[in-house]
Write a protein that holds these residues in place. Structure first.
Motif, PDB file in Angstrom:
ATOM      1  N   MET A  37       0.815  -1.214   0.000  1.00 22.96           N
ATOM      2  CA  MET A  37       0.000   0.000   0.000  1.00 22.96           C
ATOM      3  C   MET A  37       0.846   1.260   0.000  1.00 22.96           C
ATOM      4  O   MET A  37       0.456   2.289  -0.546  1.00 22.96           O
ATOM      5  CB  MET A  37      -0.953  -0.015   1.200  1.00 22.96           C
ATOM      6  N   PRO A  43      -5.994  -1.063  -1.676  1.00 17.70           N
ATOM      7  CA  PRO A  43      -6.077  -2.037  -0.587  1.00 17.70           C
ATOM      8  C   PRO A  43      -6.481  -3.450  -1.005  1.00 17.70           C
ATOM      9  O   PRO A  43      -5.844  -4.416  -0.583  1.00 17.70           O
ATOM     10  CB  PRO A  43      -7.119  -1.418   0.352  1.00 17.70           C
ATOM     11  N   LEU A 102     -11.578   1.185   3.001  1.00 17.15           N
ATOM     12  CA  LEU A 102     -10.509   0.217   3.253  1.00 17.15           C
ATOM     13  C   LEU A 102      -9.157   0.903   3.411  1.00 17.15           C
ATOM     14  O   LEU A 102      -8.358   0.533   4.269  1.00 17.15           O
ATOM     15  CB  LEU A 102     -10.436  -0.801   2.107  1.00 17.15           C
ATOM     16  N   ALA A 103      -8.889   1.905   2.557  1.00 16.05           N
ATOM     17  CA  ALA A 103      -7.606   2.608   2.625  1.00 16.05           C
ATOM     18  C   ALA A 103      -7.413   3.273   3.986  1.00 16.05           C
ATOM     19  O   ALA A 103      -6.292   3.399   4.476  1.00 16.05           O
ATOM     20  CB  ALA A 103      -7.515   3.646   1.510  1.00 16.05           C
ATOM     21  N   VAL A 106      -7.479  -0.080   6.901  1.00  8.62           N
ATOM     22  CA  VAL A 106      -6.361  -1.023   6.955  1.00  8.62           C
ATOM     23  C   VAL A 106      -5.254  -0.559   7.913  1.00  8.62           C
ATOM     24  O   VAL A 106      -4.750  -1.368   8.709  1.00  8.62           O
ATOM     25  CB  VAL A 106      -5.804  -1.310   5.546  1.00  8.62           C
TER      26      VAL A 106
END
Length: 257
Positions: A37, A43, A102-103, A106
């Motif tokens: 990432m 992601p 998600l970014a 995570v």
């Protein structure tokens, strides 16, 4: 996505290190996912790519542990099936989550997993009496499988902890059988990600080759010396890579504040 030679070399070296650490103590995804990432890979694709290289490396580690007599195929066949089904469900669910969320999410998961590895108690080296039957173990492992399909880092350690605390295995045997269960979850995750078209094949294959080498190194070190002293290094590397993610002002997590 175009990757320059220096970025590719960085990711391959991280895969090698992740494989070595993963075979000894689990948690290799805490290195490889933030590394992926950090170079700009989305992601879901980062998790998918990590899943393939992790599956190849884990298969290599299973082979090494099995040759040393530390894998009980019959006893853990049903839990492996439960792990497979749970991971398939988790990986499928992941692909329906908003990428922006998600970014941001995570890095939070990475921090939580890092804390787990830092604070988790030391596990016993000796076999003990099992505290749970096959059905109960299968249900627990299925839940861990869902987590592995959805995210992944720390799965090997969670499985090892369950096998030590509940299945009565000593540490090295627990790691070997956890690798078997983890291979099942990885295969399910890979199949679901391939079906969803999320795999970065060229990068995943290059990282898989490095991860296989790392897992062979780590499995041999663990069989000979155990997994002592590995967790602090894992946490340090994970913190450094996660900090790089959070240092990016474009990371969606800053929109939460």
């Amino acid at each position: 996505m175009h990757l320059t030679p220096d970025i590719l070399a960085f990711l391959v070296s991280m895969a090698l290190l992740a494989g070595t650490i993963d075979a000894m103590a689990g948690g290799g995804g805490l290195i490889s996912i933030p590394a992926l990432m950090a170079v700009g890979i989305p992601p879901v694709s980062a998790i998918a790519t990590n899943k393939l290289q992790s599956a190849c490396g884990t298969a290599s580690a299973v082979f090494a542990y099995a040759r040393a007599g530390h894998v009980d195929w019959r006893r853990f066949a049903l839990p492996a099936l439960g792990a497979f089904l749970g991971a398939a469900a988790g990986a499928t669910t992941l692909q329906f989550i908003d990428p922006g969320f998600l970014a941001a999410f995570v890095p939070v998961l990475l921090i939580l997993m890092g804390l787990y590895f830092l604070l988790a108690p030391k596990m016993s080296e000796a076999d003990r009496h099992a505290r749970i039957g096959t059905i109960g173990l299968t249900l627990i492992v299925s839940g861990i499988g869902f987590y592995d399909g959805f995210f992944g880092p720390g799965t090997g350690s969670f499985l090892t902890t369950v096998l030590v605390a509940l299945a009565g295995l000593g540490l090295v045997r627990a790691i070997g059988n956890a690798k078997f269960l983890n291979l099942s979850t990885n295969i399910a995750g890979v199949l679901a990600m391939v079906a969803g078209g999320k795999m970065l094949w060229g990068l995943a294959i290059a990282m898989a080759a490095a991860n296989i080498v790392g897992n062979q190194i780590g499995a041999r070190l663990a069989i000979r010396f155990g997994g002592r002293g590995v967790r602090p290094l894992l946490v340090l590397l994970s913190v450094a890579l996660t900090a790089k993610l959070l240092a990016d002002p474009k990371n969606p997590i800053w929109g939460w504040f």
